[in-house]
Design a protein around this motif. Structure first.
Motif, PDB file in Angstrom:
ATOM      1  N   VAL A  93       1.113  -1.593   0.069  1.00  0.00           N
ATOM      2  CA  VAL A  93      -0.108   0.375  -0.171  1.00  0.00           C
ATOM      3  C   VAL A  93       0.791   0.952   0.151  1.00  0.00           C
ATOM      4  O   VAL A  93       0.612   2.217  -0.781  1.00  0.00           O
ATOM      5  CB  VAL A  93      -0.952  -0.203   1.352  1.00  0.00           C
ATOM      6  CG1 VAL A  93      -1.886   1.222   1.332  1.00  0.00           C
ATOM      7  CG2 VAL A  93      -2.187  -1.214   1.047  1.00  0.00           C
ATOM      8  N   GLN A  94       1.879   1.392   1.000  1.00  0.00           N
ATOM      9  CA  GLN A  94       2.627   2.483   0.897  1.00  0.00           C
ATOM     10  C   GLN A  94       3.262   3.173  -0.679  1.00  0.00           C
ATOM     11  O   GLN A  94       4.060   3.587  -0.896  1.00  0.00           O
ATOM     12  CB  GLN A  94       4.295   1.491   1.874  1.00  0.00           C
ATOM     13  CG  GLN A  94       4.694   3.492   2.612  1.00  0.00           C
ATOM     14  CD  GLN A  94       5.234   3.212   3.885  1.00  0.00           C
ATOM     15  OE1 GLN A  94       6.243   2.320   3.842  1.00  0.00           O
ATOM     16  NE2 GLN A  94       6.009   3.976   3.791  1.00  0.00           N
ATOM     17  N   ALA A  95       3.795   1.641  -0.978  1.00  0.00           N
ATOM     18  CA  ALA A  95       4.613   1.856  -2.656  1.00  0.00           C
ATOM     19  C   ALA A  95       3.589   1.889  -3.734  1.00  0.00           C
ATOM     20  O   ALA A  95       3.604   2.010  -4.268  1.00  0.00           O
ATOM     21  CB  ALA A  95       5.478   1.150  -2.074  1.00  0.00           C
ATOM     22  N   LYS A  96       2.234   1.922  -2.774  1.00  0.00           N
ATOM     23  CA  LYS A  96       1.115   2.003  -4.250  1.00  0.00           C
ATOM     24  C   LYS A  96       1.545   1.636  -5.818  1.00  0.00           C
ATOM     25  O   LYS A  96       1.309   1.605  -6.343  1.00  0.00           O
ATOM     26  CB  LYS A  96       0.733   3.139  -4.639  1.00  0.00           C
ATOM     27  CG  LYS A  96       0.664   4.367  -3.779  1.00  0.00           C
ATOM     28  CD  LYS A  96       0.130   5.276  -4.189  1.00  0.00           C
ATOM     29  CE  LYS A  96       0.367   6.340  -3.074  1.00  0.00           C
ATOM     30  NZ  LYS A  96      -0.396   8.171  -3.580  1.00  0.00           N
ATOM     31  N   VAL A 107      -7.759  -1.833  -3.106  1.00  0.00           N
ATOM     32  CA  VAL A 107      -8.475  -3.127  -2.929  1.00  0.00           C
ATOM     33  C   VAL A 107      -7.239  -3.786  -1.084  1.00  0.00           C
ATOM     34  O   VAL A 107      -8.225  -3.978  -0.387  1.00  0.00           O
ATOM     35  CB  VAL A 107      -8.379  -3.973  -3.965  1.00  0.00           C
ATOM     36  CG1 VAL A 107      -8.839  -5.265  -2.909  1.00  0.00           C
ATOM     37  CG2 VAL A 107      -8.594  -4.015  -4.675  1.00  0.00           C
ATOM     38  N   ILE A 108      -6.259  -3.907  -1.382  1.00  0.00           N
ATOM     39  CA  ILE A 108      -5.614  -4.046  -0.319  1.00  0.00           C
ATOM     40  C   ILE A 108      -5.668  -3.583   0.572  1.00  0.00           C
ATOM     41  O   ILE A 108      -5.788  -3.426   2.443  1.00  0.00           O
ATOM     42  CB  ILE A 108      -3.326  -4.507  -0.655  1.00  0.00           C
ATOM     43  CG1 ILE A 108      -3.415  -5.411  -1.950  1.00  0.00           C
ATOM     44  CG2 ILE A 108      -2.692  -4.487   0.513  1.00  0.00           C
ATOM     45  CD1 ILE A 108      -2.362  -6.096  -2.497  1.00  0.00           C
ATOM     46  N   ALA A 109      -5.375  -2.260   0.784  1.00  0.00           N
ATOM     47  CA  ALA A 109      -5.803  -0.737   1.779  1.00  0.00           C
ATOM     48  C   ALA A 109      -7.002  -1.037   2.320  1.00  0.00           C
ATOM     49  O   ALA A 109      -7.405  -1.176   3.818  1.00  0.00           O
ATOM     50  CB  ALA A 109      -5.827   0.530   1.322  1.00  0.00           C
ATOM     51  N   ALA A 110      -7.927  -1.643   1.391  1.00  0.00           N
ATOM     52  CA  ALA A 110      -9.060  -1.184   2.167  1.00  0.00           C
ATOM     53  C   ALA A 110      -9.791  -2.602   2.996  1.00  0.00           C
ATOM     54  O   ALA A 110     -10.359  -2.908   3.569  1.00  0.00           O
ATOM     55  CB  ALA A 110     -10.288  -1.577   1.171  1.00  0.00           C
ATOM     56  N   ARG A 111      -8.623  -3.762   2.580  1.00  0.00           N
ATOM     57  CA  ARG A 111      -8.529  -5.059   3.107  1.00  0.00           C
ATOM     58  C   ARG A 111      -8.074  -5.013   4.774  1.00  0.00           C
ATOM     59  O   ARG A 111      -8.343  -5.140   5.432  1.00  0.00           O
ATOM     60  CB  ARG A 111      -8.679  -6.730   2.742  1.00  0.00           C
ATOM     61  CG  ARG A 111      -9.191  -6.782   1.010  1.00  0.00           C
ATOM     62  CD  ARG A 111      -8.858  -7.559   1.153  1.00  0.00           C
ATOM     63  NE  ARG A 111      -9.562  -8.912  -1.096  1.00  0.00           N
ATOM     64  CZ  ARG A 111      -8.973  -9.024  -2.123  1.00  0.00           C
ATOM     65  NH1 ARG A 111      -7.238  -8.999  -1.937  1.00  0.00           N
ATOM     66  NH2 ARG A 111      -9.725  -9.118  -2.536  1.00  0.00           N
TER      67      ARG A 111
END
Length: 146
Positions: A128-131, A137-141
């Motif tokens: 997430v940090q590296a986008k 989707v990963i950030a939401a999970r």
């Protein structure tokens, strides 16, 4: 019926499941159907035996007294030789029961690499940090895990 199915897959080479049971040396060590029925009724009591299956505790051992238990379909499926578990601080959890921040294939890849649940979550945070790909989707999970 259950005894007959166990006996068939352990001793009849024409049975479709024989390779996974009799072919691996798994045996039914009950002398008769009645011995099996009495043992199950005495040691694995259940009001109606509906929605439960007879499962071997140790999949590499035989159908013997002491190696059988009643299990739900899910528990039985999770007790396969090829089941995948993720290591958590509380102990191993079947991958189907662990909420991962990644999709199924990405989660399995990480588990096969030997990553623990905590390492997988850290990997997700780094993604997430590296986008990286699918980072939203990963950030939401990840957010739903906390």
């Amino acid at each position: 019926r259950r005894y007959d199915a166990i006996k068939a897959r352990c001793s009849e080479q024409t049975n479709p499941a024989w390779a996974q049971y009799g072919g691996r040396g798994i045996q039914c060590r009950f002398k008769s159907r009645m011995e099996f029925i009495r043992w199950v009724a005495t040691n694995l009591p259940h009001p109606h035996y509906l929605n439960v299956e007879i499962d071997r505790i140790d999949n590499d051992s035989h159908y013997t007294p002491g190696n059988l238990r009643l299990a739900t379909r899910r528990e039985n499926v999770n007790n396969r030789r090829n089941s995948t578990y993720v290591q958590t601080a509380q102990g191993p959890i079947h991958v189907s029961e662990w909420k991962s921040p990644f999709d199924t294939s990405a989660t399995y890849r990480r588990i096969k690499l030997g990553m623990t649940a905590e390492q997988i979550i850290e990997s997700a945070r780094a993604a997430v940090q590296a986008k990286r790909k699918n980072w939203r989707v990963i950030a939401a999970r990840l957010a739903s895990l906390t």
